[in-house]
Scaffold this motif. Structure first.
Motif, PDB file in Angstrom:
ATOM      1  N   THR A  45      10.051  -3.966 -11.308  1.00  0.00           N
ATOM      2  CA  THR A  45       9.776  -2.853 -12.217  1.00  0.00           C
ATOM      3  C   THR A  45       8.479  -2.147 -11.836  1.00  0.00           C
ATOM      4  O   THR A  45       8.432  -0.911 -11.766  1.00  0.00           O
ATOM      5  N   GLN A  46       7.441  -2.919 -11.559  1.00  0.00           N
ATOM      6  CA  GLN A  46       6.164  -2.326 -11.155  1.00  0.00           C
ATOM      7  C   GLN A  46       6.314  -1.570  -9.836  1.00  0.00           C
ATOM      8  O   GLN A  46       5.778  -0.476  -9.671  1.00  0.00           O
ATOM      9  N   LEU A  47       7.074  -2.161  -8.919  1.00  0.00           N
ATOM     10  CA  LEU A  47       7.300  -1.530  -7.627  1.00  0.00           C
ATOM     11  C   LEU A  47       8.040  -0.213  -7.798  1.00  0.00           C
ATOM     12  O   LEU A  47       7.638   0.816  -7.249  1.00  0.00           O
ATOM     13  N   ALA A  48       9.094  -0.220  -8.597  1.00  0.00           N
ATOM     14  CA  ALA A  48       9.900   0.983  -8.824  1.00  0.00           C
ATOM     15  C   ALA A  48       9.048   2.093  -9.421  1.00  0.00           C
ATOM     16  O   ALA A  48       9.105   3.245  -8.973  1.00  0.00           O
ATOM     17  N   GLU A  49       8.272   1.775 -10.450  1.00  0.00           N
ATOM     18  CA  GLU A  49       7.440   2.787 -11.113  1.00  0.00           C
ATOM     19  C   GLU A  49       6.394   3.354 -10.165  1.00  0.00           C
ATOM     20  O   GLU A  49       6.194   4.572 -10.095  1.00  0.00           O
ATOM     21  N   ALA A  50       5.730   2.481  -9.412  1.00  0.00           N
ATOM     22  CA  ALA A  50       4.654   2.926  -8.527  1.00  0.00           C
ATOM     23  C   ALA A  50       5.195   3.723  -7.352  1.00  0.00           C
ATOM     24  O   ALA A  50       4.615   4.743  -6.959  1.00  0.00           O
ATOM     25  N   VAL A  51       6.315   3.287  -6.782  1.00  0.00           N
ATOM     26  CA  VAL A  51       6.900   4.006  -5.647  1.00  0.00           C
ATOM     27  C   VAL A  51       7.381   5.387  -6.096  1.00  0.00           C
ATOM     28  O   VAL A  51       7.119   6.373  -5.430  1.00  0.00           O
ATOM     29  N   GLU A  52       8.050   5.458  -7.226  1.00  0.00           N
ATOM     30  CA  GLU A  52       8.517   6.754  -7.724  1.00  0.00           C
ATOM     31  C   GLU A  52       7.331   7.699  -7.940  1.00  0.00           C
ATOM     32  O   GLU A  52       7.379   8.864  -7.542  1.00  0.00           O
ATOM     33  N   LYS A  53       6.292   7.201  -8.572  1.00  0.00           N
ATOM     34  CA  LYS A  53       5.108   8.027  -8.829  1.00  0.00           C
ATOM     35  C   LYS A  53       4.465   8.473  -7.512  1.00  0.00           C
ATOM     36  O   LYS A  53       4.102   9.640  -7.358  1.00  0.00           O
ATOM     37  N   ALA A  54       4.344   7.575  -6.545  1.00  0.00           N
ATOM     38  CA  ALA A  54       3.681   7.889  -5.272  1.00  0.00           C
ATOM     39  C   ALA A  54       4.503   8.886  -4.461  1.00  0.00           C
ATOM     40  O   ALA A  54       3.950   9.778  -3.814  1.00  0.00           O
ATOM     41  N   LEU A  55       5.825   8.746  -4.478  1.00  0.00           N
ATOM     42  CA  LEU A  55       6.658   9.605  -3.654  1.00  0.00           C
ATOM     43  C   LEU A  55       6.937  10.969  -4.277  1.00  0.00           C
ATOM     44  O   LEU A  55       7.390  11.878  -3.604  1.00  0.00           O
ATOM     45  N   THR A  56       6.655  11.112  -5.576  1.00  0.00           N
ATOM     46  CA  THR A  56       6.867  12.407  -6.221  1.00  0.00           C
ATOM     47  C   THR A  56       5.546  13.131  -6.466  1.00  0.00           C
ATOM     48  O   THR A  56       5.551  14.227  -6.991  1.00  0.00           O
ATOM     49  N   ALA A  57       4.449  12.500  -6.080  1.00  0.00           N
ATOM     50  CA  ALA A  57       3.122  13.109  -6.298  1.00  0.00           C
ATOM     51  C   ALA A  57       2.858  14.216  -5.299  1.00  0.00           C
ATOM     52  O   ALA A  57       3.379  14.284  -4.247  1.00  0.00           O
ATOM     53  N   VAL A 112       0.870  -1.182   0.000  1.00  0.00           N
ATOM     54  CA  VAL A 112       0.000   0.000   0.000  1.00  0.00           C
ATOM     55  C   VAL A 112       0.904   1.228   0.000  1.00  0.00           C
ATOM     56  O   VAL A 112       1.746   1.392   0.885  1.00  0.00           O
ATOM     57  N   LEU A 113       0.735   2.064  -1.014  1.00  0.00           N
ATOM     58  CA  LEU A 113       1.573   3.248  -1.187  1.00  0.00           C
ATOM     59  C   LEU A 113       0.845   4.499  -0.715  1.00  0.00           C
ATOM     60  O   LEU A 113      -0.387   4.511  -0.615  1.00  0.00           O
ATOM     61  N   PRO A 114       1.599   5.575  -0.452  1.00  0.00           N
ATOM     62  CA  PRO A 114       0.955   6.845  -0.126  1.00  0.00           C
ATOM     63  C   PRO A 114      -0.055   7.196  -1.220  1.00  0.00           C
ATOM     64  O   PRO A 114       0.212   6.993  -2.398  1.00  0.00           O
ATOM     65  N   GLY A 115      -1.197   7.674  -0.818  1.00  0.00           N
ATOM     66  CA  GLY A 115      -2.241   7.983  -1.791  1.00  0.00           C
ATOM     67  C   GLY A 115      -3.214   6.836  -1.971  1.00  0.00           C
ATOM     68  O   GLY A 115      -4.218   6.977  -2.653  1.00  0.00           O
ATOM     69  N   GLY A 116      -2.902   5.675  -1.379  1.00  0.00           N
ATOM     70  CA  GLY A 116      -3.825   4.556  -1.421  1.00  0.00           C
ATOM     71  C   GLY A 116      -3.659   3.577  -2.560  1.00  0.00           C
ATOM     72  O   GLY A 116      -4.460   2.660  -2.709  1.00  0.00           O
ATOM     73  N   VAL A 117      -2.642   3.734  -3.401  1.00  0.00           N
ATOM     74  CA  VAL A 117      -2.400   2.776  -4.476  1.00  0.00           C
ATOM     75  C   VAL A 117      -2.021   1.435  -3.850  1.00  0.00           C
ATOM     76  O   VAL A 117      -1.194   1.371  -2.942  1.00  0.00           O
TER      77      VAL A 117
END
Length: 86
Positions: A74-86, A61-66
């Motif tokens: 690869t999926q983890l890297a993309e999602a974490v980067e997006k969540a932490l830079t949002a 579960v990422l910040p923002g609820g994703v």
């Protein structure tokens, strides 16, 4: 857990995908909270609910609820980067 300000990973020590995800977090110096679903029935039920009824782990579960279920590195890297830079 939706809208959490931290990364939470539901998993178990025996799970290969969970160990891989933990190694990815460590390698990339990404802080997260690990919750063991093997010894906590309430956490297991929460992970299943978050995963839309699926019983696969890890559930991240990422910040923002994703919510990611059994993500690749690869999926983890993309999602974490997006969540932490949002």
């Amino acid at each position: 857990m939706t809208g959490t300000a931290e990364i939470v990973m539901y998993g178990a020590d025996w799970c290969g995908d969970c160990r891989r995800a933990k190694a990815w977090f460590k390698r990339n110096e990404v802080p997260y909270t690990a919750i063991d679903v093997e010894h906590d029935d309430q956490a297991r039920d929460q992970a299943i609910e978050l995963a839309g009824g699926r019983q696969n782990i890890p559930v991240v579960v990422l910040p923002g609820g994703v919510v990611l279920v059994e993500p690749s590195d690869t999926q983890l890297a993309e999602a974490v980067e997006k969540a932490l830079t949002a």
